[in-house]
Design a protein around this motif. Structure first.
Motif, short mmCIF file in Angstrom:
data_model
loop_
_atom_site.label_atom_id
_atom_site.label_comp_id
_atom_site.label_asym_id
_atom_site.label_seq_id
_atom_site.Cartn_x
_atom_site.Cartn_y
_atom_site.Cartn_z
N ALA A 150 0.62 -1.13 0.00
CA ALA A 150 -0.21 0.04 0.05
C ALA A 150 0.98 1.34 -0.03
O ALA A 150 0.66 2.22 -0.63
N CYS A 192 2.10 2.05 -3.39
CA CYS A 192 1.05 2.62 -4.34
C CYS A 192 0.85 4.07 -3.93
O CYS A 192 0.90 4.88 -4.80
N LEU A 223 -5.69 2.63 -4.94
CA LEU A 223 -6.08 1.37 -4.36
C LEU A 223 -7.44 1.14 -4.91
O LEU A 223 -8.45 1.76 -4.91
N TYR A 262 -4.10 -5.01 -0.34
CA TYR A 262 -3.23 -4.06 -0.01
C TYR A 262 -2.62 -4.10 1.31
O TYR A 262 -3.39 -4.11 2.30
#
Length: 107
Positions: free
Chosen positions: A69, A72, A79, A87
């Motif tokens: 996560a 990202c 997400l 995640y």
């Protein structure tokens, strides 16, 4: 006594331009073809592989897809697809390393 499925963990930390993506996809598909349980973890620039349709097809075949996560967030990747993607953070990666029969890191 039933045989247990082998568990394969694959980590991808390199971007789309690196040949590791092809290797990760090939290993993943081969493992699923053989009936193994596949755990794929995308981290660092590997999170960019979320745009690859071959990666998106793996959960439908039974693969467990885990994505960093923080990776990202750092790369401004939204997400999404939380029904097929988990995640998470490094604690889950540690669990995958410890919980699989084989773990391959593609750095």
């Amino acid at each position: 006594m039933a045989a247990t499925k082998q568990k394969l963990g694959v980590l991808l930390s390199t971007g789309l331009e690196h040949p590791n993506l092809e290797t990760a996809v090939g290993l993943s598909e081969a493992a699923l073809d053989r009936g193994a349980e596949l755990y794929l973890y995308l981290i660092d620039d590997g999170v960019r592989a979320l745009v690859d349709p071959r990666i998106h097809a793996l959960p439908a075949r039974g693969a467990k897809l885990f994505v960093c996560a923080y990776g990202c967030q750092k790369r401004r990747i939204p997400l999404r697809d939380a029904d097929t993607i988990t995640y998470c953070g490094l604690v889950v990666l540690t669990d995958l390393i410890n919980g699989t029969d084989r773990f391959i890191a593609l750095n």
